[in-house]
Design a protein around this motif. Structure first.
Motif, short mmCIF file in Angstrom:
data_model
loop_
_atom_site.label_atom_id
_atom_site.label_comp_id
_atom_site.label_asym_id
_atom_site.label_seq_id
_atom_site.Cartn_x
_atom_site.Cartn_y
_atom_site.Cartn_z
N ALA A 194 1.10 -14.38 -7.04
CA ALA A 194 2.39 -13.44 -6.84
C ALA A 194 2.22 -11.83 -6.08
CB ALA A 194 2.84 -12.97 -7.52
N PHE A 195 0.83 -11.13 -6.18
CA PHE A 195 0.44 -10.49 -5.56
C PHE A 195 0.36 -10.18 -4.34
CE2 PHE A 195 -2.11 -6.00 -5.96
CZ PHE A 195 -2.20 -5.79 -6.89
N PRO A 196 0.53 -9.01 -3.29
CA PRO A 196 0.79 -8.98 -2.48
C PRO A 196 -0.67 -9.51 -1.70
CG PRO A 196 1.34 -7.20 -2.72
CD PRO A 196 0.92 -8.06 -4.17
N MET A 197 -1.61 -9.81 -1.00
CA MET A 197 -2.91 -10.42 -0.85
C MET A 197 -2.82 -10.64 1.42
SD MET A 197 -4.12 -12.51 -3.74
CE MET A 197 -4.67 -11.79 -5.01
N PHE A 198 -4.14 -10.22 1.61
CA PHE A 198 -4.06 -10.13 2.79
C PHE A 198 -5.81 -10.42 3.43
CE2 PHE A 198 -4.33 -9.67 7.81
CZ PHE A 198 -2.92 -8.88 8.14
N LYS B 205 -20.06 -4.97 -0.52
CA LYS B 205 -19.35 -4.16 -1.68
C LYS B 205 -18.27 -3.73 -1.33
CE LYS B 205 -23.55 -0.93 -2.70
NZ LYS B 205 -24.21 0.40 -2.57
N ALA B 206 -17.51 -3.92 -2.34
CA ALA B 206 -16.19 -4.01 -2.73
C ALA B 206 -15.76 -2.23 -1.98
CB ALA B 206 -15.28 -4.61 -4.05
N ALA B 207 -14.55 -2.40 -2.04
CA ALA B 207 -13.62 -0.49 -1.65
C ALA B 207 -12.62 -0.31 -2.27
CB ALA B 207 -14.06 -0.50 0.05
N TRP B 208 -12.05 0.39 -2.91
CA TRP B 208 -11.00 0.97 -3.65
C TRP B 208 -10.09 1.90 -3.44
CZ3 TRP B 208 -7.20 -0.90 -6.90
CH2 TRP B 208 -7.10 -0.13 -7.92
N PHE B 209 -8.95 2.06 -3.22
CA PHE B 209 -8.33 3.12 -3.04
C PHE B 209 -7.33 3.40 -3.31
CE2 PHE B 209 -10.92 2.57 0.81
CZ PHE B 209 -11.79 3.80 1.29
N GLU B 210 -6.78 4.36 -4.07
CA GLU B 210 -5.34 4.41 -5.04
C GLU B 210 -4.79 5.75 -4.34
OE1 GLU B 210 -4.18 5.32 -9.93
OE2 GLU B 210 -6.13 5.73 -9.35
N TYR C 267 1.93 4.73 1.40
CA TYR C 267 0.89 5.57 0.86
C TYR C 267 0.80 3.81 -0.12
CZ TYR C 267 1.96 10.26 0.87
OH TYR C 267 2.44 10.95 1.88
N TRP C 268 -0.70 3.72 -0.16
CA TRP C 268 -1.00 2.17 -0.43
C TRP C 268 -2.23 2.53 -1.79
CZ3 TRP C 268 1.07 -2.64 1.74
CH2 TRP C 268 2.01 -1.79 3.65
N THR C 269 -1.98 2.05 -2.39
CA THR C 269 -2.92 1.63 -3.96
C THR C 269 -3.69 -0.36 -3.69
OG1 THR C 269 -2.82 2.70 -5.81
CG2 THR C 269 -4.13 1.17 -5.98
N PHE C 270 -4.82 -0.02 -2.82
CA PHE C 270 -5.95 -1.30 -2.19
C PHE C 270 -7.07 -1.61 -2.50
CE2 PHE C 270 -5.52 1.92 0.75
CZ PHE C 270 -6.32 1.96 1.56
N SER C 271 -7.26 -2.55 -2.51
CA SER C 271 -9.23 -3.38 -2.59
C SER C 271 -9.23 -3.91 -1.55
CB SER C 271 -9.49 -3.54 -3.67
OG SER C 271 -9.22 -4.98 -3.47
N TYR C 272 -10.44 -3.80 -0.39
CA TYR C 272 -11.02 -4.44 0.06
C TYR C 272 -12.46 -5.39 -0.64
CZ TYR C 272 -8.27 -2.90 4.77
OH TYR C 272 -7.43 -2.83 5.14
N SER C 273 -12.57 -6.81 -0.42
CA SER C 273 -13.41 -7.20 -1.12
C SER C 273 -14.24 -7.78 -0.59
CB SER C 273 -13.21 -8.15 -2.08
OG SER C 273 -12.52 -6.69 -3.07
N GLU D 201 2.30 -1.50 -1.96
CA GLU D 201 3.20 -0.27 -1.39
C GLU D 201 3.23 0.68 -2.76
OE1 GLU D 201 6.38 1.41 1.30
OE2 GLU D 201 5.41 -0.85 1.81
N THR D 202 2.61 2.01 -3.11
CA THR D 202 2.78 2.88 -3.66
C THR D 202 3.93 4.04 -2.87
OG1 THR D 202 1.28 4.47 -3.15
CG2 THR D 202 1.59 2.37 -4.97
N THR D 203 4.35 3.97 -2.08
CA THR D 203 5.06 5.01 -1.07
C THR D 203 6.12 5.22 -2.11
OG1 THR D 203 4.78 3.92 0.72
CG2 THR D 203 6.72 5.81 0.38
N GLU D 204 6.94 5.11 -2.97
CA GLU D 204 8.10 5.80 -3.82
C GLU D 204 7.14 6.16 -4.52
OE1 GLU D 204 11.80 3.86 -6.63
OE2 GLU D 204 10.88 2.73 -4.90
N LYS D 205 6.64 5.55 -5.42
CA LYS D 205 6.01 6.23 -6.79
C LYS D 205 5.12 7.72 -6.29
CE LYS D 205 1.26 6.08 -8.70
NZ LYS D 205 -0.25 5.25 -8.77
N VAL D 206 4.83 7.73 -5.12
CA VAL D 206 3.51 8.51 -4.75
C VAL D 206 5.15 9.56 -4.42
CG1 VAL D 206 2.90 10.20 -2.52
CG2 VAL D 206 1.88 8.20 -3.82
N ASN D 207 6.09 9.55 -4.22
CA ASN D 207 6.59 10.66 -4.03
C ASN D 207 7.49 10.97 -4.33
OD1 ASN D 207 6.95 10.09 -0.58
ND2 ASN D 207 8.00 8.71 -0.10
N ASN D 208 8.13 10.20 -5.34
CA ASN D 208 8.56 10.81 -6.91
C ASN D 208 7.81 12.07 -6.72
OD1 ASN D 208 10.97 8.67 -6.67
ND2 ASN D 208 9.57 7.85 -7.38
#
Length: 654
Positions: free
Chosen positions: A56-60, A115-120, A136-142, A160-167
């Motif tokens: 149920a979590f967004p994955m690609f 090595k995995a990468a993480w961005f918030e 805006y995104w919070t994501f990891s590449y594994s 996607e954290t666009t609304e959170k960041v905009n707030n």
């Protein structure tokens, strides 16, 4: 895009479920793609796909050398309503050209390093819904390891954290605006936190109030810095913090000690509870406006008004004050003693009920005129005393203007003139009787002089002394006749018997006739100019009396003037007639009295004859025509007497 192949087997466990994206993956013709049919997929890809489709979590997933794309239903909304979807089986560089400069190196980094990468809350704009959107995104590449132990793909988990960041950005901007508001406010603002009232922030206006710098305050309990103010303000601040109720203080005195000197003044203060994001009250916001000058001015005004009332209550005149609309605000004690009225009875317009019924409307009409024009108010009327008797008073009022030229109030007086009115009535009665009694013998005297003149004219050898005496007698008889006529006119005016016989005539005829009459006995040059050919409507003889009186006065009082000007000027529906001389002029303090009864500019009576009735009669005649009369004069330059009379209807249309 390879065509869909409905023959693809739906029996693979790792492709079961997954909603819309599971159906798309199962229907895709993978045999024509670099990854081949599902039957040939390595176990690691199968396992990762099974996890992704059921999550149920967004994955690609980026898989293989071409970084082919797989994603689940939870990720699907991130692609927007149109544009990139469906991206199943496509190369990453084809799907994400606008951000390939970022994700391309990132994919390579994860694959090459393991090595995995993480961005918030990372800013990464993408093209969706027909435009490039700020996202805006919070994501990891594994890394995803293949069956041979090498990294074959990358698993992306993201939200996607666009609304959170905009707030958050809006909150930051709001905080910046708040801080800017505090800094730039012209009133003093300070934020106090905790029971010790520790200073969190203070603007320059507040610092100026207490003669401190911001660095002396920030981070310290306020009353450690200015302990002398704690006794008056600490309890109030704590109460606001504890109850959450704001507090308002007006004209509040304060003092602080700065460099050994006492600074004191007055403040308008507002204490507001300071709340955190969760609504919890953590402190107090204090807003302080310096009103020292206003309070001092107010106190001075109060002292001045107290002195004024003390003075006003000590004089014999009745004094009153109204607002700009004429509503009474204050009377001195003399008013209440005189009328016997209560404060409630004379509020607003209640005072008018004390006027004599016959005088009420006349006084009201003059008062309304003054209120609408700003002209001084003056009227005589009868006022009811506390005994019920009506007595004559003189009412006067002057407007008081502020610095902008607007009326702020009216200051008025009432003076008891009852005794003067009685004396004046007695004098008028005497004058009426005397003038009528003098009229008959004076007429006989003039007739006798005329007969003597005719007899003298027959004598050839008449003594010069007799001729001189007869001429002198005629002059004095004419002067006495004019005085008696003036007295009779005044009597008619007082009794309301001044009748006007109005006709239409050309103004030039009147001006020419008067100037010719006056010039018979003088060498002064009289010049006519202006709109004299206009037709006017009035009593010819009465207006002739007015103009001759003005011309006679100019000759009498301006003997040094070599010429006199008669000028006519149209003003709306009226014609203004002016008589200008170039004599010594009239002092300003005397000008307002010139048209009063029995007033003489030369009160000693030594130089000029007359009873001071001429201009009074002139003003009454002009006013009965519906016109105005006045004077303009400057010492050393001369005087201009003027009056206005209505034009005829035909003249108005020209």
């Amino acid at each position: 895009m390879p065509s869909l192949d409905n023959s693809t087997s739906n029996s693979y466990y790792f492709l079961e479920g997954g909603g819309e994206m599971g159906e798309l993956i199962r229907s895709y013709n993978w045999a024509a793609s670099p990854v081949g049919p599902p039957s040939s997929w390595p176990q690691s890809l199968r396992t990762t796909l099974a996890i992704m489709l059921r999550s149920a979590f967004p994955m690609f997933i980026f898989w293989g050398k071409d970084h082919l794309c797989f994603y689940n239903d939870a990720y699907r909304p991130s692609l927007g309503n149109n544009g990139k979807h469906p991206a199943i089986g496509k190369s990453a560089i084809d799907v994400w050209p606008e951000i390939w400069h970022f994700i391309g190196p990132l994919i390579h980094q994860v694959i090459s390093t393991g090595k995995a990468a993480w961005f918030e809350d990372h800013y990464l704009p993408i093209f969706r819904n027909g435009k490039l959107e700020d996202v805006y995104w919070t994501f990891s590449y594994s890394p995803i390891y293949g069956d041979q132990g090498t990294i074959e793909g990358v698993l992306v988990t993201c939200t996607e954290t666009t609304e959170k960041v905009n707030n958050h950005l809006r909150l930051i901007e709001s905080e910046k605006r708040f801080q800017r508001l505090i800094r730039e406010a012209t009133i003093g603002i300070i934020i106090l936190i905790g029971p010790e009232m520790t200073v969190q922030d203070a603007n320059s206006s507040y610092c100026a109030l207490i003669n401190k710098r911001a660095e002396e305050l920030i981070g310290k309990p306020l009353f450690d810095v200015i302990p002398e103010t704690a006794e008056n303000f600490l309890v109030l601040l704590r109460k606001v913090r504890e109850t959450g109720e704001p507090l308002y203080l007006c004209d509040c005195p304060y003092f602080v000690l700065a460099e050994g000197l006492k600074k004191e003044g007055f403040l308008n203060i507002v204490y507001q509870p300071y709340r955190e994001d969760d609504g919890r009250i953590s402190g107090v916001v204090a807003m302080c406006q310096d009103v020292t000058e206003q309070v001092i001015a107010k106190k001075k005004l109060q002292e001045s008004e107290a002195q004024f009332q003390l003075m006003a209550n000590s004089i014999v005149q009745m004094i009153w004050v109204t607002d700009p609309q004429g509503m009474h605000e204050w009377y001195n004690q003399r008013w209440y003693d005189f009328t016997g009225a209560s404060i409630e009875e004379t509020e607003g317009e209640g005072w008018s009920s004390m006027f004599h019924p016959d005088d009420r409307e006349r006084a009201w009409e003059k008062w309304r005129y003054s209120l609408s024009t700003g002209h001084p108010y003056e009227v005589e009327y009868r006022l009811r005393k506390k005994t019920g008797e009506y007595v004559w008073v003189l009412g006067r009022a002057e407007p008081i203007f502020n610095s902008e030229g607007k009326i702020t109030r009216w200051f008025g007086t009432c003076t008891d003139i009852n005794e003067q009115k009685k004396l004046q009535k007695q004098k008028e009665e005497f004058i009426s009787i005397a003038s009528h009694e003098l009229k008959t013998p004076l007429t006989s005297l003039k007739a006798s002089l005329q007969i003597m003149q005719r007899e003298f004219n027959k004598e050839e050898h008449l003594k010069p002394i007799l001729t001189k005496m007869l001429k002198s007698s005629n002059v004095h008889a004419d002067k006495l006749s004019r005085l008696v006529n003036d007295l009779l006119d005044v009597t008619k005016i007082d009794q309301g018997q001044l009748v006007l016989n109005k006709t239409s005539f050309i103004l030039r005829d009147l001006a020419k006739s008067c100037s010719e009459t006056i010039q018979l006995g003088t060498s002064v040059n009289i010049e006519l100019s202006g709109d004299l050919d206009v037709e006017v409507f009035g009593d010819y003889q009465k207006l002739e009396q007015v103009l001759i009186n003005l011309l006679s006065n100019s000759i009498k009082y301006a003997r040094t003037s070599e010429k006199i000007l008669i000028c006519a000027e149209r003003i709306n529906d009226f014609i203004k007639v002016s008589v200008e001389d170039f004599g010594p002029g009239i002092p300003k303090e005397k000008q307002e009295h010139l048209f009063g009864i029995y007033y003489r500019a030369d009160p000693g009576g030594h130089q000029y004859s007359g009873l001071g009735l001429g201009l009074y009669i002139c003003s009454t005649i002009v006013e009965n025509h519906g016109g105005l009369i006045g004077v303009e004069s400057e010492l050393g330059k001369g005087s201009t007497f003027w009056f206005t009379i209505p034009m005829t209807v035909q003249a108005k249309l020209l």
